[in-house]
Design a protein around this motif. Structure first.
Motif, short mmCIF file in Angstrom:
data_model
loop_
_atom_site.label_atom_id
_atom_site.label_comp_id
_atom_site.label_asym_id
_atom_site.label_seq_id
_atom_site.Cartn_x
_atom_site.Cartn_y
_atom_site.Cartn_z
N GLY A 1 15.96 -12.17 -15.03
CA GLY A 1 16.14 -10.78 -14.63
C GLY A 1 17.57 -10.32 -14.83
N VAL A 2 17.72 -9.03 -15.16
CA VAL A 2 19.04 -8.42 -15.31
C VAL A 2 19.07 -7.19 -14.42
CG1 VAL A 2 20.60 -7.24 -16.90
CG2 VAL A 2 19.30 -9.22 -17.69
N ALA B 1 13.69 -11.47 -20.39
CA ALA B 1 14.24 -11.13 -19.07
C ALA B 1 13.90 -9.67 -18.78
CB ALA B 1 15.75 -11.32 -19.04
N GLU B 2 13.68 -9.38 -17.51
CA GLU B 2 13.32 -8.03 -17.12
C GLU B 2 14.57 -7.30 -16.61
OE1 GLU B 2 9.74 -5.93 -14.54
OE2 GLU B 2 10.14 -8.06 -14.37
N THR B 3 14.68 -6.01 -16.92
CA THR B 3 15.85 -5.25 -16.50
C THR B 3 15.48 -4.28 -15.39
OG1 THR B 3 16.73 -5.36 -18.73
CG2 THR B 3 17.68 -3.71 -17.27
N VAL C 1 16.43 -7.05 -6.55
CA VAL C 1 16.17 -8.49 -6.52
C VAL C 1 14.73 -8.74 -6.03
CG1 VAL C 1 16.80 -10.66 -5.40
CG2 VAL C 1 18.59 -9.14 -6.22
N ALA C 2 14.32 -7.98 -5.00
CA ALA C 2 12.96 -8.13 -4.47
C ALA C 2 11.93 -7.79 -5.54
CB ALA C 2 12.78 -7.25 -3.24
N LEU C 3 12.21 -6.75 -6.32
CA LEU C 3 11.30 -6.33 -7.39
C LEU C 3 11.14 -7.44 -8.42
CD1 LEU C 3 9.71 -3.90 -8.56
CD2 LEU C 3 11.77 -3.24 -9.77
N LEU C 4 12.27 -8.05 -8.80
CA LEU C 4 12.22 -9.14 -9.79
C LEU C 4 11.44 -10.33 -9.23
CD1 LEU C 4 15.81 -9.00 -11.29
CD2 LEU C 4 13.67 -8.50 -12.45
N ASN C 5 11.67 -10.63 -7.95
CA ASN C 5 10.96 -11.76 -7.34
C ASN C 5 9.46 -11.50 -7.28
OD1 ASN C 5 13.13 -13.44 -6.90
ND2 ASN C 5 13.64 -12.49 -4.95
N SER C 6 9.09 -10.25 -6.93
CA SER C 6 7.66 -9.96 -6.79
C SER C 6 6.97 -10.00 -8.15
CB SER C 6 7.45 -8.61 -6.12
OG SER C 6 7.87 -7.57 -6.98
N SER C 7 7.66 -9.50 -9.21
CA SER C 7 7.00 -9.52 -10.51
C SER C 7 6.91 -10.94 -11.03
CB SER C 7 7.71 -8.61 -11.51
OG SER C 7 8.98 -9.10 -11.81
N GLU C 8 7.88 -11.78 -10.65
CA GLU C 8 7.82 -13.21 -11.00
C GLU C 8 6.56 -13.83 -10.39
OE1 GLU C 8 10.04 -17.14 -11.71
OE2 GLU C 8 9.54 -15.34 -12.80
N THR D 1 3.85 -12.33 -9.50
CA THR D 1 2.67 -11.81 -10.18
C THR D 1 2.42 -12.56 -11.47
OG1 THR D 1 3.41 -9.69 -9.33
CG2 THR D 1 1.54 -9.67 -10.82
N GLN D 2 3.52 -12.82 -12.22
CA GLN D 2 3.38 -13.51 -13.49
C GLN D 2 2.87 -14.94 -13.27
OE1 GLN D 2 7.09 -13.19 -15.50
NE2 GLN D 2 6.92 -10.99 -15.71
N ILE D 3 3.42 -15.58 -12.25
CA ILE D 3 3.00 -16.97 -11.97
C ILE D 3 1.52 -16.97 -11.59
CG2 ILE D 3 3.24 -18.89 -10.34
CD1 ILE D 3 6.27 -18.17 -10.28
N ALA D 4 1.12 -15.98 -10.76
CA ALA D 4 -0.28 -15.90 -10.33
C ALA D 4 -1.18 -15.65 -11.54
CB ALA D 4 -0.44 -14.79 -9.30
N ALA D 5 -0.71 -14.77 -12.46
CA ALA D 5 -1.51 -14.45 -13.64
C ALA D 5 -1.62 -15.68 -14.55
CB ALA D 5 -0.86 -13.29 -14.40
N ALA D 6 -0.52 -16.43 -14.68
CA ALA D 6 -0.52 -17.61 -15.52
C ALA D 6 -1.40 -18.72 -14.94
CB ALA D 6 0.92 -18.14 -15.68
#
Lengths: 126, 126
Positions: free
Chosen positions: B44-45, B75-77, B110-117, B119-124
């Motif tokens: 994340g950036v 990386a997500e911005t 930071v919370a946004l990046l953590n939550s999307s992480e 989601t990605q882990i759950a999707a994977a």
């Protein structure tokens, strides 16, 4: 863009100094930071000086003053990102930044604040 | 003090824009940021623009370009600390920053990046 932003992350405030601060800017930063410490109840202040290439006694005093103000408000100050040349200059100027803790980078600064928090909690529990 | 420092905290890079960047400064920042994403494996950036009071299409494009480069490097911005006036100006300029996520402040970014992480882990994992 004449005020240095004070960022909050958890109970730590982060200030990244990037511009050559003059007297007015330093006073504004000290005020903003003191206000932010009180408003947020932050227990730590991290001053990042990665971008500072040349240091003089003015900046050295500013760092010491910010640390003193923060300490009055029950927050600990850690200066991070100091370049080797800046460290050499500060010592040559006789400014050893007593009372200011330093860490190599932001991550280590946060870790330092967390570890000293643990120590305080352990000491208080005794 | 002509380069904007890129700070690392965990797997997030934090950039606080405080100076009026010219073409050269923007190119340097894009390079430094791309290098830092690759060197640290950051996911994340976070670009903090709290100190940016006046925005023009140049800065708007810069933010979009940084987001595109980061996305290429996986990386997500997230842009944080946008002033209301800056948001109004960006929309008036027709720059809605598509592809750039925003959050109110560093903490929420930071919370946004953590939550999307998560989601990605759950999707994977599915």
């Amino acid at each position: 863009m004449d005020r240095v932003p004070v960022l909050k992350l958890g109970d730590v405030l982060i200030v990244s100094i990037q511009v050559d601060l003059q007297d007015q800017g330093v006073l504004a930063l000290q005020e903003d930071l003191a206000d932010a410490v009180v408003a947020t109840g932050a227990r730590g202040v991290i001053i990042d000086i990665t971008a500072v290439e040349i240091v003089d006694s003015f900046i050295g005093r500013m760092l010491a003053t910010i640390a003193s103000i923060s300490r009055m408000l029950d927050a600990e100050t850690v200066v991070v990102g100091m370049r080797p040349a800046v460290a050499i200059t500060l010592v040559e100027l006789g400014l050893s930044l007593g009372g200011v803790r330093t860490a190599l980078n932001l991550e280590k600064g946060v870790a330092l604040l967390n570890s000293s928090e643990d120590t305080q909690i352990a000491a208080a529990a005794r």
